[in-house]
Structure formats: C-alpha cells, structure tokens
Design an enzyme around this catalytic site. Structure first.
Site, PDB file in Angstrom:
ATOM      1  N   GLU A 295      43.008  34.002  24.226  1.00 23.19           N
ATOM      2  CA  GLU A 295      43.201  34.340  25.593  1.00 23.19           C
ATOM      3  C   GLU A 295      43.862  33.303  26.221  1.00 23.19           C
ATOM      4  O   GLU A 295      43.660  32.207  26.259  1.00 23.19           O
ATOM      5  CB  GLU A 295      41.737  34.558  26.312  1.00 23.19           C
ATOM      6  CG  GLU A 295      41.083  35.835  26.088  1.00 23.19           C
ATOM      7  CD  GLU A 295      39.776  35.744  27.096  1.00 23.19           C
ATOM      8  OE1 GLU A 295      39.918  35.354  28.296  1.00 23.19           O
ATOM      9  OE2 GLU A 295      38.971  36.546  26.535  1.00 23.19           O
TER      10      GLU A 295
ATOM     11  N   GLU B  58      41.102  44.880  27.269  1.00 21.02           N
ATOM     12  CA  GLU B  58      39.567  44.678  27.617  1.00 21.02           C
ATOM     13  C   GLU B  58      39.340  45.905  28.510  1.00 21.02           C
ATOM     14  O   GLU B  58      40.236  46.510  29.017  1.00 21.02           O
ATOM     15  CB  GLU B  58      39.335  43.495  28.371  1.00 21.02           C
ATOM     16  CG  GLU B  58      37.980  43.327  28.810  1.00 21.02           C
ATOM     17  CD  GLU B  58      37.478  41.859  29.151  1.00 21.02           C
ATOM     18  OE1 GLU B  58      38.425  40.924  29.131  1.00 21.02           O
ATOM     19  OE2 GLU B  58      36.269  41.807  29.346  1.00 21.02           O
TER      20      GLU B  58
ATOM     21  N   TYR C 197      43.855  29.361  30.593  1.00 20.63           N
ATOM     22  CA  TYR C 197      44.607  30.076  31.679  1.00 20.63           C
ATOM     23  C   TYR C 197      45.298  29.209  32.647  1.00 20.63           C
ATOM     24  O   TYR C 197      44.831  27.873  32.817  1.00 20.63           O
ATOM     25  CB  TYR C 197      43.544  31.184  32.548  1.00 20.63           C
ATOM     26  CG  TYR C 197      43.063  32.082  31.776  1.00 20.63           C
ATOM     27  CD1 TYR C 197      44.114  33.484  31.685  1.00 20.63           C
ATOM     28  CD2 TYR C 197      41.965  32.343  31.140  1.00 20.63           C
ATOM     29  CE1 TYR C 197      43.682  34.666  30.996  1.00 20.63           C
ATOM     30  CE2 TYR C 197      41.318  33.521  30.383  1.00 20.63           C
ATOM     31  CZ  TYR C 197      42.274  34.548  30.231  1.00 20.63           C
ATOM     32  OH  TYR C 197      42.027  35.740  29.718  1.00 20.63           O
TER      33      TYR C 197
ATOM     34  N   GLN D 121      46.537  39.993  29.589  1.00 20.85           N
ATOM     35  CA  GLN D 121      45.917  40.938  28.671  1.00 20.85           C
ATOM     36  C   GLN D 121      47.389  41.921  28.455  1.00 20.85           C
ATOM     37  O   GLN D 121      48.313  41.864  29.450  1.00 20.85           O
ATOM     38  CB  GLN D 121      44.852  41.862  29.255  1.00 20.85           C
ATOM     39  CG  GLN D 121      43.869  40.815  29.379  1.00 20.85           C
ATOM     40  CD  GLN D 121      42.329  41.676  29.732  1.00 20.85           C
ATOM     41  OE1 GLN D 121      42.327  42.805  29.679  1.00 20.85           O
ATOM     42  NE2 GLN D 121      41.185  40.875  29.700  1.00 20.85           N
TER      43      GLN D 121
ATOM     44  N   ASN E 211      31.919  36.091  22.939  1.00 17.09           N
ATOM     45  CA  ASN E 211      33.151  35.632  23.695  1.00 17.09           C
ATOM     46  C   ASN E 211      32.586  34.738  24.735  1.00 17.09           C
ATOM     47  O   ASN E 211      31.643  35.067  25.214  1.00 17.09           O
ATOM     48  CB  ASN E 211      33.899  36.829  24.343  1.00 17.09           C
ATOM     49  CG  ASN E 211      34.685  36.356  25.417  1.00 17.09           C
ATOM     50  OD1 ASN E 211      35.917  35.960  24.968  1.00 17.09           O
ATOM     51  ND2 ASN E 211      34.303  36.482  26.586  1.00 17.09           N
ATOM     52  N   GLU E 212      33.289  33.578  24.826  1.00 18.54           N
ATOM     53  CA  GLU E 212      32.836  32.845  25.968  1.00 18.54           C
ATOM     54  C   GLU E 212      31.245  32.436  26.316  1.00 18.54           C
ATOM     55  O   GLU E 212      30.769  32.583  27.294  1.00 18.54           O
ATOM     56  CB  GLU E 212      33.642  33.109  27.157  1.00 18.54           C
ATOM     57  CG  GLU E 212      35.186  32.959  27.385  1.00 18.54           C
ATOM     58  CD  GLU E 212      36.032  33.058  28.529  1.00 18.54           C
ATOM     59  OE1 GLU E 212      35.562  33.473  29.683  1.00 18.54           O
ATOM     60  OE2 GLU E 212      37.370  32.885  28.682  1.00 18.54           O
TER      61      GLU E 212
HETATM   62  O1  AHR Z   1      40.632  38.162  30.519  1.00 22.16           O
HETATM   63  C1  AHR Z   1      39.683  38.066  31.620  1.00 22.16           C
HETATM   64  C2  AHR Z   1      38.622  37.348  31.336  1.00 22.16           C
HETATM   65  O2  AHR Z   1      38.833  35.994  31.227  1.00 22.16           O
HETATM   66  C3  AHR Z   1      37.785  37.704  30.022  1.00 22.16           C
HETATM   67  O3  AHR Z   1      37.045  38.712  29.996  1.00 22.16           O
HETATM   68  C4  AHR Z   1      37.029  36.392  29.771  1.00 22.16           C
HETATM   69  O4  AHR Z   1      36.776  36.257  28.387  1.00 22.16           O
HETATM   70  C5  AHR Z   1      37.821  35.272  30.467  1.00 22.16           C
HETATM   71  O5  AHR Z   1      37.022  34.476  31.353  1.00 22.16           O
END
Ligand code: AHR
Length: 503
Positions: A305, A25, A249, A354, A172-173
């Site tokens: 992600e 990103e 995450y 990432q 995205n999101e």
């Molecule tokens: O990976 C960091 C961020 O986490 C990304 O930009 C977003 O899609 C997510 O919230």
C-alpha cells in the site's frame, strides 16, 4: 546543467514486474462500479467486469492485483462470497462507510477479473476476525486439484480446475484495523496461521506475505523478523515468510484534514514530494533490519500500500476515500517508482492504493464514463521497466529546491533500465514546479544512441483530468532533445515526468 551518467555495462538487478502492482479493496466505488458492475448492468461488461476499465488496465500491463483489502480483509469471510449470488450473505462494511456489502463480488469474480486483466493474484487472508480453519479452507478451495471437501465445493460452484494463488497475505495492518496487535502477538499468530497456507501444487508455490510495519515502525519489522524469519526443516525449507509488507501513505497534515487533492500551494507541493522521497529512507532502514536476518535477500519487501492520501472530494462519502489526481500525484508516482526500481534487489512487489475510484487511482469512473488520471500515464510510461535490468546511473549537479528542511528536495530524480532487446528506458522527473532544467545524458560504454520513443507528461502542478476534459493531462510526444556523440541533451520542462527509450 545537470549531467546524467549511465553506465550501460553495469547491471544492478532484475526489476520484478510486480513492483508495478495494484490494490483493489471493497471500499467505496473501487470494486463495485469501478471494476465490477454485474452482468445485468447497462455499462458494457464481460461477466460483470467493466470492458472500458479492463481494456485501459491491460494497456498498463498490470502484473498483480491485491484483494479483498486492506482493512476489509480482516473482516471478510470468504464463504459469504461464493455460490449463487442471490443466496450470498449481506454484511456491513464497518471500515468503509457502514454500507451494505452484498458479496456479489467474491473469490470466483476476483479470479475472473485477474484472468481478464492477465495479471497475477494476490489474495489477502483474514487474521483479525477470522480463524485458522477459514484461511486453511480458503487456500484449499482455491488451489487444490482433485477431490476434497473444499475442491468439491468449488467444482459445484462452477470451477473445475484450481486457480493459482501467486501471493497470500496473512492479515493486514494487524497493528491497527487488523486487530490492534503488538508485534510479538502478531508474530506468534503469523507463525501459526501461515502453517495452514498449504502448498497443494509444488510447481505453483504460494508466496506467503507477513503483515509488516506502518511507515517507520522499525520495531515491528525487527520483532516479526526475529520471530518468523527462520527456515524450518524441509519440506517448508523456504521459511515462514517469503515477503514482508510495508505500508506508506503521503499526505499533507492540516489538523484534522489532509488537504485538498486539487487546491494546494507550493508549500504543500514541496511538503508532499519531500514526504514521497522519504520512501527511500524507509526502504533503506527496513532493508537494513531485513539484511541482518536475511543477508541473502530471499525475503522480498512488499510495499503493498502506497500513494497519496488527500481529503475526499466535496460532497462525496467520507468513508469512500474518493479523491482527484493532479500532476502532484503524477510526480509522487514517478518518484516512488524510480525509488522502487533503484531498490529492486529488496523490493519485490508494490501495490499502489488503489486501482479505481479510491485514493491515488489510475482510473476514475462516473456511471458509464471513465477517465485516466495523471498517475495512469506515469504507470503507462514506466511499464517498460517491468522485467528489465536496472542499470547504474548517477546524477550530477542537481539543484536543491523548496523552502526549509521539511520541504527541501533535489529537483531531478531518475532511474534507468535495459530490456532483453538492449533498449534503455530512462525515466526522469522534474520536481520544480516553475523552472525547466537542461540535462545532458552521457551514455558510458555505448556508441551514439538512437531514440526509439520519447514521451512527456507535464502541466501546471494543479492540473488534472475531468469528465468534461478527460485529456487535459496526457502523454505527449517529446521532441526537445538533441543527439550528441555519447548521448543527448534535452530540456526537461518544469513539473514533468519523461520517458526516453534509447537503442
Ligand atoms: O487503502 C485504504 C486503507 O489504508 C486500507 O484498507 C488499510 O490497509 C490502510 O490503512
């Protein structure tokens, strides 16, 4: 003693190589400095791409790279990133540190990077602040062969032939940074936007990815599938979506903080690994909803992600998400990739967040220097699973470790696959930070196995690599095994990730 039974005759599905994908990103030092330094840089580069980083990533056989975001994707206007660099528009990266983005890395540079890496391209479009026209013209610019306004512009900018866009994400999101939408609202927008992701070459279809849920938001999955899964009439008989994403995450929540990447105790260790193991539940529960709408499993679950999200390193820009990477991160990677393998019937792609210098990176850079993280070594050992067949395996006698319900976990995790040459790849994780574990591997339906490769990654739970000690945590040859009549016996060290390849 734990017993691992492997039923070599029972194949359970193809492990799509893209499960081992990565995410890049415009965030902190991921693209700029990490991957791209520009042609004028003193850091050795080919067309602006760092030679050292590209070479290390090629060793991982990275199958696919997602770009340009993330949250950044929903404020990215692709036309700002083409044409002569000096004339490219500058913008403020409002999501990530409010820094100036000079757009010197754009569409042409991304495809150059994918070509150097030898990987597929996953481009993420802008729904949050972009228009249908923008998405439609971007796809035309990238993929149309022949004459058209966008294809002509691409040629003028130096690229005669179209590129292949393997995957295209529609936003995205969109429940958060991508527009704070409700699932219903996004679902209807998705139907509209995806219509204009045209397929200009029927031999190179673009795989369309619908923006999915945050963690356990099952309602989101339910609604977008209900509204968007169905196949319209030919020629778009493949339906509105080919894939549906999920983001997840793992971190320790400490009030406003997430906890340090390197300074943590056993409680944090168990908590983190317990959270990582939850990936299995998420896949099963989102998968169960997908099964209702798509029993033939034509729609891929795309975990684009995932990874550990810790506090940033002291003294670094909080908007840059730069964090160190220990054996704890290595175990999270090992556990997660084993889970993806075991669910390869539904999980068709995944991208760790990432690739360089941001969150759970495989590489960290400082000026012209580069180090490989423990997570890099896990991806390196696991690369043999890419494109192999999942094999049935079963663990008996695992121990529950940890302290209470939020932390209790089984000490050993595994997955097994067989490649086209008939070589078995076994990846094992010992989640116990203190105790080694004896394991007997029993190869059913197979004569005595011959070990062709055995590698181990282990250390103290807090160990990590630094620019002063870059190989403190690295793969080592593993010899602590004994061949038996129908398999082998081994001692799996505490806090370790093991690769065994058996013929
Ligand atoms: O990976 C960091 C961020 O986490 C990304 O930009 C977003 O899609 C997510 O919230």
């Amino acid at each position: 003693m734990i017993k691992l039974y492997i039923n070599c005759k029972k194949k359970k599905g193809y492990i799509n190589p893209e499960i081992y994908g990565h995410f890049s990103e415009h965030l902190g030092r991921c693209i700029y400095e990490g991957l791209y330094v520009g042609e004028e840089s003193e850091v050795p580069n080919v067309k602006g791409m760092r030679k050292d980083v590209v070479a290390a990533l090629r060793e991982l056989k990275i199958p696919v790279l997602r770009w340009p975001g993330g949250c950044f994707a929903d404020e990215y206007h692709w036309k700002d990133g083409i044409g002569p660099k000096k004339e490219r528009k500058k913008m403020i990266n409002t999501n990530w540190g409010g820094v100036i983005e000079d757009n010197s890395f754009g569409t042409h540079e991304f495809f150059e990077l994918c070509e150097q890496l030898g990987c597929k391209a996953y481009v993420n479009g802008n729904v949050g602040s972009g228009s249908v026209q923008e998405i439609s013209e971007w796809v035309e610019y990238m993929t149309l062969d022949g004459t058209s306004p966008m294809a002509d512009q691409r040629k003028k900018n130096g690229r005669e032939k179209p590129w292949k866009v393997d995957y295209f994400g529609v936003g995205n999101e969109n429940w958060g940074c991508g527009g704070n939408m409700t699932p219903d609202y996004y679902a209807h927008l998705y139907r509209r936007y995806q219509t204009f992701v045209r397929c200009y070459d029927k031999d190179a279809p673009v795989f369309k990815i619908c923006g999915g849920a945050n963690g356990d938001d099952y309602e989101w999955t339910e609604v977008v599938l209900r509204e968007c899964h169905r196949s319209p009439a030919p020629p778009e008989a493949h339906g509105f979506m080919d894939g549906l994403s999920v983001h997840y995450y793992v971190g320790v929540e400490k009030g406003l903080h997430k906890g340090s990447a390197t300074e943590f105790d056993q409680k944090d260790w168990f908590y983190t690994l317990n959270r990582a193991l939850r990936m299995e539940e998420l896949i099963c529960r989102h998968g169960a909803i997908m099964d209702q709408y798509d029993p033939e499993k034509k729609i891929g679950m795309i975990v684009d992600e995932w990874g550990c999200w810790h506090d940033v390193e002291l003294g670094t820009n909080p908007g840059f998400l730069y964090q160190q990477n220990t054996m704890r991160d290595a175990l999270v990677a090992g556990i997660t990739l084993n889970i993806f393998n075991r669910h390869c019937d539904r999980v068709k792609m995944a991208c760790i967040a990432q690739i360089v210098n941001v969150l759970q990176s495989v590489i960290l850079t400082e000026g012209a220097d580069m180090i490989l993280t423990p997570t890099y070594h896990v991806f390196h050992m696991y690369r043999y699973h890419q494109g192999a067949e999942l094999v049935e395996s079963y663990l008996e006698g695992g121990k529950q470790i940890g302290q209470d319900d939020t932390q209790s976990i089984y000490n050993v995790q595994e997955s097994v696959s067989e490649d086209c040459e008939g070589i078995l790849t076994i990846t094992l994780n010992n989640l116990d930070p203190n105790d080694d574990q004896e394991i007997e591997i029993i190869l059913q339906e197979k004569e005595k196995g011959q070990v062709v490769e055995a590698k181990i990654l282990h250390g103290d739970m807090r160990s990590y690599n630094t620019f002063e000690k870059p190989d403190h945590v690295a793969e080592e040859v593993f010899t602590n095994y004994e061949i038996k009549d129908r398999g082998l016996k081994l001692v799996l060290p505490a806090c370790s990730v093991l690769l065994l390849r058996i013929k």
